[in-house]
Design an enzyme around this catalytic site. Structure first.
Site, PDB file in Angstrom:
ATOM      1  N   CYS A   5       0.814  -1.230   0.000  1.00  0.00           N
ATOM      2  CA  CYS A   5       0.000   0.000   0.000  1.00  0.00           C
ATOM      3  C   CYS A   5       0.841   1.271   0.000  1.00  0.00           C
ATOM      4  CB  CYS A   5      -0.940  -0.007   1.199  1.00  0.00           C
ATOM      5  SG  CYS A   5      -2.017  -1.435   1.177  1.00  0.00           S
ATOM      6  N   HIS A  52      -3.447   6.982   2.420  1.00  0.00           N
ATOM      7  CA  HIS A  52      -3.821   5.686   1.838  1.00  0.00           C
ATOM      8  C   HIS A  52      -5.194   5.303   2.372  1.00  0.00           C
ATOM      9  CE1 HIS A  52      -3.954   1.574   0.719  1.00  0.00           C
ATOM     10  NE2 HIS A  52      -3.765   1.125   1.949  1.00  0.00           N
ATOM     11  N   ASN A  94      -9.980  -0.584  -0.712  1.00  0.00           N
ATOM     12  CA  ASN A  94      -8.516  -0.444  -0.677  1.00  0.00           C
ATOM     13  C   ASN A  94      -7.930  -1.014  -1.972  1.00  0.00           C
ATOM     14  OD1 ASN A  94      -5.787  -0.637  -0.186  1.00  0.00           O
ATOM     15  ND2 ASN A  94      -5.985  -1.632   1.820  1.00  0.00           N
TER      16      ASN A  94
END
Ligand code: UT7
Length: 328
Positions: A112, A252, A282
């Site tokens: 990520c 994020h 995500n």
């Protein structure tokens, strides 16, 4: 010399998977997913659509928006944990698909945090004076490594990506600072156990579903809240700033509760924080560049604004980046 963002782009596949769809697949509820993560739906690739196909669409948009031709591109960096192939980088596939005959490129694997790692790499390449037009893409086809029978992971992730074009800047506009960390001792809490050199693919690994993401959500959550907040605060303090000086914070998008905790720790108000996790879930390396492109489209970034990026992910990896926005 600095590096500045001169174009932005994003790509989300058409197909969507809602919380209601997931209610029919695993033992979960829309209410649970929404209250624990903030996610309402995510996008999924079409059959046969790979990470480099998303990368090509993103790169095409960057070329169209910047007025550059594919031959102008020196370097292509792709942050991804879901490459087209184990051998051959996704960057090479994108280079071929857009016919960037003068570019070289490679992938960056940092889950990520991948987009911030790739940005740092691209920025340093520009600052070296050797490279003038660098495409930085963050994209992941998480559906290729998600077990849609595992409610711990399948509710969180989605497919998608975005990117930016980096060019030299000879004034105050551009990437001002970055702080990056890796702690490999956290690898056991979030990974794909098989398919690499530790556990090559076999009948056994397939039967044991070892080619899917496994995550100890509670532990990852704890580290994510602490480290993303710490590294965001660290870059604000290091640059002699206060929360109020940040025009826009793009964290994020892993969990709305992680975003809220980070914002609170840094003294940021709700209207300074960009959130789109409700629509996309995500997308791993995709979340930050997707959000940057949306922020541009929504006129949430103006010349001289201070943009703060921060991420946390598998590895563990985490980091932050401070950017003075130009005319995009
Ligand atoms: O992108 C970077 C890497 N990833 C992250 O940053 C993700 C970090 N972790 C998280 O976002 C959260 O930990 C999750 C969203 C994954 C899970 O939320 P949580 O609040 O930490 O839930 P939990 O794992 O502590 O589970 C709480 C309860 C458990 O039931 P019991 O044991 O209390 O009876 C779980 O079995 O919720 C249950 N549960 C679910 N219930 C309905 C777990 N997943 C689900 C689900 N639907 N999908």
């Amino acid at each position: 010399m600095k590096a500045k963002i001169t174009a932005t782009a994003r790509y989300l596949p058409k197909r969507t998977l809602s919380n209601q769809d997931l209610e029919k697949m695993v033992d979960t509820t829309d209410e649970w997913i929404r209250s624990r993560t903030g996610i309402e739906k995510r996008h999924l690739v079409a059959e046969g659509e790979a990470t480099s196909d998303m990368g090509k669409k993103i790169a095409d948009q960057l070329l169209a928006r910047s007025g550059k031709s594919a031959e102008d591109i020196d370097l292509i960096l792709v942050a991804t944990s879901t490459p087209d192939y184990l051998v051959v980088s996704t960057a090479a596939m994108v280079q071929d698909k857009i016919n960037a005959v003068n570019a070289w490129g490679f992938d960056i694997v940092a889950a990520c945090t991948g987009f911030i790692y790739a940005m740092e790499t691209g920025v340093k390449m520009i600052e070296s004076g050797k490279y003038k037009n660098v495409i930085v893409i963050g994209a992941d086809t998480m559906s290729s490594i998600i077990n849609y029978a595992d409610r711990n992971t399948c509710i969180i992730f989605g497919d998608g990506g975005g990117g930016v074009l980096l060019e030299p800047s000879d004034n105050d506009i551009g990437v001002l600072d970055s702080i990056l960390y890796t702690d490999g001792s956290g690898s056991k809490y979030l990974n794909v156990p098989a398919g690499g050199s530790v556990q090559p693919a076999s009948k056994d690994t397939i039967e044991k579903k070892m080619h899917y993401v496994i995550q100890d959500g509670k532990t990852v959550f704890k580290f994510a809240v602490k480290n993303m907040a710490d590294v965001s605060k660290e870059i604000i303090d290091k640059n002699g700033l206060k929360g109020d000086d940040i025009s826009l914070f793009i964290p994020h998008q892993a969990n709305k509760r992680i975003i809220d905790a980070t914002a609170k720790r840094c003294g940021l108000h709700e209207d300074q924080v960009f959130v789109n996790i409700n629509r996309y879930g995500n997308t791993t390396a995709g979340t930050i560049p997707i959000a940057i492109d949306e922020a541009v489209e929504m006129s949430r970034l103006a010349k001289d604004d201070l943009l703060l990026l921060a991420a946390f992910g598998g590895g563990f990896t985490w980091g932050s980046m401070l950017i003075r926005w130009g005319n995009v």
